[in-house]
Design a protein around this motif. Structure first.
Motif, PDB file in Angstrom:
ATOM      1  N   TYR A 115       0.840  -1.200   0.000  1.00  0.00           N
ATOM      2  CA  TYR A 115       0.000   0.000   0.000  1.00  0.00           C
ATOM      3  C   TYR A 115       0.874   1.247   0.000  1.00  0.00           C
ATOM      4  N   GLY A 116       0.450   2.231  -0.756  1.00  0.00           N
ATOM      5  CA  GLY A 116       1.191   3.482  -0.835  1.00  0.00           C
ATOM      6  C   GLY A 116       2.284   3.471  -1.894  1.00  0.00           C
ATOM      7  N   ASN A 117       2.543   2.325  -2.497  1.00  0.00           N
ATOM      8  CA  ASN A 117       3.624   2.213  -3.469  1.00  0.00           C
ATOM      9  C   ASN A 117       3.119   1.955  -4.893  1.00  0.00           C
ATOM     10  N   VAL A 118       1.812   1.899  -5.073  1.00  0.00           N
ATOM     11  CA  VAL A 118       1.277   1.541  -6.391  1.00  0.00           C
ATOM     12  C   VAL A 118       0.428   2.646  -7.018  1.00  0.00           C
ATOM     13  N   ARG A 119       0.304   3.751  -6.335  1.00  0.00           N
ATOM     14  CA  ARG A 119      -0.565   4.834  -6.801  1.00  0.00           C
ATOM     15  C   ARG A 119      -0.178   5.300  -8.199  1.00  0.00           C
ATOM     16  N   GLY A 120      -1.151   5.235  -9.119  1.00  0.00           N
ATOM     17  CA  GLY A 120      -0.991   5.778 -10.455  1.00  0.00           C
ATOM     18  C   GLY A 120      -0.230   4.916 -11.448  1.00  0.00           C
ATOM     19  N   THR A 121       0.255   3.752 -11.048  1.00  0.00           N
ATOM     20  CA  THR A 121       1.035   2.942 -11.976  1.00  0.00           C
ATOM     21  C   THR A 121       0.130   2.102 -12.884  1.00  0.00           C
ATOM     22  N   ASN A 122       0.570   1.910 -14.113  1.00  0.00           N
ATOM     23  CA  ASN A 122      -0.125   1.029 -15.055  1.00  0.00           C
ATOM     24  C   ASN A 122       0.629  -0.283 -15.234  1.00  0.00           C
ATOM     25  N   ARG A 123       1.633  -0.483 -14.451  1.00  0.00           N
ATOM     26  CA  ARG A 123       2.503  -1.657 -14.559  1.00  0.00           C
ATOM     27  C   ARG A 123       1.752  -2.977 -14.451  1.00  0.00           C
ATOM     28  N   TYR A 124       0.627  -2.988 -13.740  1.00  0.00           N
ATOM     29  CA  TYR A 124      -0.098  -4.227 -13.490  1.00  0.00           C
ATOM     30  C   TYR A 124      -1.361  -4.362 -14.339  1.00  0.00           C
ATOM     31  N   ALA A 125      -1.483  -3.567 -15.376  1.00  0.00           N
ATOM     32  CA  ALA A 125      -2.692  -3.583 -16.216  1.00  0.00           C
ATOM     33  C   ALA A 125      -2.950  -4.950 -16.837  1.00  0.00           C
ATOM     34  N   GLY A 126      -1.918  -5.724 -17.097  1.00  0.00           N
ATOM     35  CA  GLY A 126      -2.085  -7.045 -17.703  1.00  0.00           C
ATOM     36  C   GLY A 126      -2.353  -8.164 -16.718  1.00  0.00           C
ATOM     37  N   VAL A 159      -4.474  -7.614   0.933  1.00  0.00           N
ATOM     38  CA  VAL A 159      -4.349  -8.273   2.230  1.00  0.00           C
ATOM     39  C   VAL A 159      -4.334  -7.212   3.313  1.00  0.00           C
ATOM     40  N   GLY A 160      -5.263  -7.325   4.234  1.00  0.00           N
ATOM     41  CA  GLY A 160      -5.326  -6.370   5.334  1.00  0.00           C
ATOM     42  C   GLY A 160      -5.886  -5.036   4.903  1.00  0.00           C
ATOM     43  N   GLN A 161      -5.627  -4.037   5.702  1.00  0.00           N
ATOM     44  CA  GLN A 161      -6.204  -2.713   5.506  1.00  0.00           C
ATOM     45  C   GLN A 161      -5.097  -1.675   5.527  1.00  0.00           C
ATOM     46  N   PHE A 162      -5.119  -0.750   4.588  1.00  0.00           N
ATOM     47  CA  PHE A 162      -4.194   0.379   4.616  1.00  0.00           C
ATOM     48  C   PHE A 162      -4.515   1.227   5.839  1.00  0.00           C
ATOM     49  N   ARG A 163      -3.518   1.496   6.652  1.00  0.00           N
ATOM     50  CA  ARG A 163      -3.713   2.336   7.848  1.00  0.00           C
ATOM     51  C   ARG A 163      -2.530   3.269   8.009  1.00  0.00           C
ATOM     52  N   LEU A 220      -2.301  10.908  11.833  1.00  0.00           N
ATOM     53  CA  LEU A 220      -3.527  11.349  11.159  1.00  0.00           C
ATOM     54  C   LEU A 220      -4.246  12.441  11.939  1.00  0.00           C
ATOM     55  N   TRP A 221      -4.176  12.382  13.242  1.00  0.00           N
ATOM     56  CA  TRP A 221      -4.870  13.367  14.073  1.00  0.00           C
ATOM     57  C   TRP A 221      -4.395  14.775  13.753  1.00  0.00           C
ATOM     58  N   ARG A 222      -3.090  14.936  13.551  1.00  0.00           N
ATOM     59  CA  ARG A 222      -2.558  16.264  13.197  1.00  0.00           C
ATOM     60  C   ARG A 222      -3.104  16.721  11.842  1.00  0.00           C
ATOM     61  N   GLU A 223      -3.194  15.798  10.904  1.00  0.00           N
ATOM     62  CA  GLU A 223      -3.730  16.112   9.583  1.00  0.00           C
ATOM     63  C   GLU A 223      -5.216  16.474   9.676  1.00  0.00           C
ATOM     64  N   VAL A 224      -5.955  15.710  10.467  1.00  0.00           N
ATOM     65  CA  VAL A 224      -7.387  15.979  10.671  1.00  0.00           C
ATOM     66  C   VAL A 224      -7.579  17.358  11.297  1.00  0.00           C
ATOM     67  N   TYR A 279     -13.017  11.644   7.507  1.00  0.00           N
ATOM     68  CA  TYR A 279     -11.739  11.935   6.858  1.00  0.00           C
ATOM     69  C   TYR A 279     -10.874  10.671   6.771  1.00  0.00           C
ATOM     70  N   VAL A 280     -10.746   9.979   7.892  1.00  0.00           N
ATOM     71  CA  VAL A 280      -9.922   8.768   7.934  1.00  0.00           C
ATOM     72  C   VAL A 280     -10.513   7.688   7.030  1.00  0.00           C
ATOM     73  N   ASP A 281     -11.835   7.499   7.093  1.00  0.00           N
ATOM     74  CA  ASP A 281     -12.479   6.507   6.223  1.00  0.00           C
ATOM     75  C   ASP A 281     -12.210   6.822   4.753  1.00  0.00           C
ATOM     76  N   ALA A 282     -12.355   8.077   4.369  1.00  0.00           N
ATOM     77  CA  ALA A 282     -12.150   8.474   2.972  1.00  0.00           C
ATOM     78  C   ALA A 282     -10.698   8.235   2.549  1.00  0.00           C
ATOM     79  N   LEU A 283      -9.759   8.596   3.409  1.00  0.00           N
ATOM     80  CA  LEU A 283      -8.335   8.420   3.104  1.00  0.00           C
ATOM     81  C   LEU A 283      -7.981   6.942   2.945  1.00  0.00           C
ATOM     82  N   GLU A 284      -8.417   6.129   3.897  1.00  0.00           N
ATOM     83  CA  GLU A 284      -8.096   4.701   3.862  1.00  0.00           C
ATOM     84  C   GLU A 284      -8.788   4.003   2.693  1.00  0.00           C
ATOM     85  N   GLU A 285     -10.045   4.317   2.464  1.00  0.00           N
ATOM     86  CA  GLU A 285     -10.778   3.691   1.367  1.00  0.00           C
ATOM     87  C   GLU A 285     -10.227   4.125   0.007  1.00  0.00           C
TER      88      GLU A 285
END
Length: 173
Positions: free
Chosen positions: A48-59, A66-70, A76-80, A124-130
């Protein structure tokens, strides 16, 4: 257990992308490549966090999340707090938590998870994680092809919309 799920899915599909937290990804990748070297051509790993925007896995035909991005809630509290101030929330958002049940799409079954008590912080947290889970699921580009693509979520907490089937651990054996 995770390896048995990977084995089950690789028997069903031509190719599989496994995305997990960084720590779990490294363990799974080392273990699977060690005991099933013939899977290397068909199973790819990332975190998680390492695949954003890549098309490498399109095929790739299927993805297993596995699991949940957290993100640690103290970070997060500071960001919120910052976003709350920016959006005009006058009161300080406390670092207080509650357990919240969440069902799978239109289903009632689901799992309770720890989240912020404050409604804005919780949303905010739900939106970020989802959003990160959705980004990860869409790396195989399920909407940009005519071929069948499959997305699997191995987690106790629902994180994606459009769940079409819920399978228990016992059903996979």
């Amino acid at each position: 257990y995770y390896v048995s799920v990977i084995e089950y899915l690789i028997k069903k599909h031509e190719s599989l992308l496994v995305i997990a937290t960084k720590e779990v990804r490294l363990l799974l990748e080392d273990y699977v490549n060690g005991i099933k070297p013939d899977y290397r051509e068909r199973v790819q790993f990332n975190h998680y966090g390492n695949v954003r925007g890549t098309n490498r896995y399109a095929g790739v035909q299927s993805v297993l999340l596995v699991g949940q991005f957290r993100i640690p809630y103290n970070a997060l509290w500071r960001e919120v707090q910052s976003w709350g101030q920016f959006l005009g929330i006058k009161e300080s958002i406390p670092m207080e938590f509650t357990f919240r049940a969440k069902g799978y799409d239109t289903r009632q079954d689901g799992h309770s998870y720890r989240t912020f008590s404050h409604p804005f912080a919780q949303k905010y947290v739900d939106a970020l994680e989802e959003a990160e889970m959705q980004q990860s699921a869409e790396r195989i580009r399920p909407h940009a092809t005519d071929s069948d693509k499959f997305i699997y979520l191995l987690a106790s907490r629902p994180s994606l919309n459009w769940i079409t089937d819920v399978t228990t651990e016992a059903q996979l054996k």
